[in-house]
Write an enzyme that holds these catalytic residues in place. Structure first.
Site, PDB file in Angstrom:
ATOM      1  N   GLU A 273      54.189  28.070  45.752  1.00  0.00           N
ATOM      2  CA  GLU A 273      54.814  28.748  45.560  1.00  0.00           C
ATOM      3  C   GLU A 273      55.162  30.167  45.235  1.00  0.00           C
ATOM      4  O   GLU A 273      54.790  29.695  43.442  1.00  0.00           O
ATOM      5  CB  GLU A 273      56.072  27.690  46.328  1.00  0.00           C
ATOM      6  CG  GLU A 273      58.061  28.422  46.914  1.00  0.00           C
ATOM      7  CD  GLU A 273      57.291  28.871  47.835  1.00  0.00           C
ATOM      8  OE1 GLU A 273      57.300  30.657  48.334  1.00  0.00           O
ATOM      9  OE2 GLU A 273      57.825  28.468  48.903  1.00  0.00           O
TER      10      GLU A 273
ATOM     11  N   HIS B  14      54.806  21.854  53.335  1.00  0.00           N
ATOM     12  CA  HIS B  14      54.494  19.623  52.582  1.00  0.00           C
ATOM     13  C   HIS B  14      55.553  19.627  53.465  1.00  0.00           C
ATOM     14  O   HIS B  14      57.017  20.273  53.539  1.00  0.00           O
ATOM     15  CB  HIS B  14      54.693  20.368  51.263  1.00  0.00           C
ATOM     16  CG  HIS B  14      55.608  21.081  50.757  1.00  0.00           C
ATOM     17  ND1 HIS B  14      57.020  20.828  50.301  1.00  0.00           N
ATOM     18  CD2 HIS B  14      56.100  22.465  49.862  1.00  0.00           C
ATOM     19  CE1 HIS B  14      57.901  21.099  49.848  1.00  0.00           C
ATOM     20  NE2 HIS B  14      57.344  22.374  49.585  1.00  0.00           N
TER      21      HIS B  14
END
Length: 176
Positions: free
Chosen positions: A82, A9
């Site tokens: 994550e 990202h």
């Protein structure tokens, strides 16, 4: 064989100040949005059949910029998140050692089965996290055999997948 484009990202304000995000849903900052737009342009000649993203906003928004360019819907998969770092999340990297010296040492040593203190959520061990990350990417690759897909996720997920692809041990210090 599936072609997979793996993407981390764009930048968040927490990335900029080195604050551990983990499962916290932090938005892209202005630079992160510009990065996502530049990424979409850079990938405009690719022909993906699917785009997947973590359910966290920073990954979703990065993926959406690419998907808009290709007129494809982003498929959201929470397994692309994550690692959950428990009580470490929300702390500056430089402050984790002062709050949790033993757990910090385990983190730095990349202890596979160390579980950090719980925060809003229970932390994942490195072993659990890697198994999750590799399993979801493997599943998506099998689902899209002989296609090109884009996966937008997080640095830790990319690290685990990279290590699995190259047969690198999880205990070896990160190379990128």
């Amino acid at each position: 064989m599936t072609d997979i484009i793996l993407i981390r990202h764009g930048e968040t304000d927490w990335n900029r100040v080195r604050r551990l995000q983990g499962h916290w849903d932090i938005a892209l900052n202005e630079l992160g949005h510009r990065q996502a737009s530049a990424l979409a342009l850079a990938l405009s000649s690719e022909k993906p059949t699917a785009i997947y993203a973590s359910d966290l906003q920073r990954a979703r928004d990065t993926a959406q910029a690419v998907a808009d360019r290709h007129q494809i819907t982003v498929s959201i998969d929470a397994r692309l998140r994550e690692r959950c770092y428990g009580a470490f999340e929300g702390l500056l990297y430089d402050d984790i050692d002062g709050h949790f010296p033993q757990a910090f040492a385990q983190w730095q040593a990349r202890e596979l089965h160390a579980r950090f203190p719980a925060g809003e959520r229970q932390a994942e061990t490195l072993h659990e996290f890697s198994a999750r990350a590799v399993a979801v990417v493997t599943e998506l690759a099998q689902r899209h055999d002989n296609e090109k897909i884009i996966i937008v996720s997080h640095g830790g997920v990319l690290d685990c997948v990279y290590r699995a692809a190259y047969g690198m041990d999880l205990l070896v210090e990160r190379q990128f």
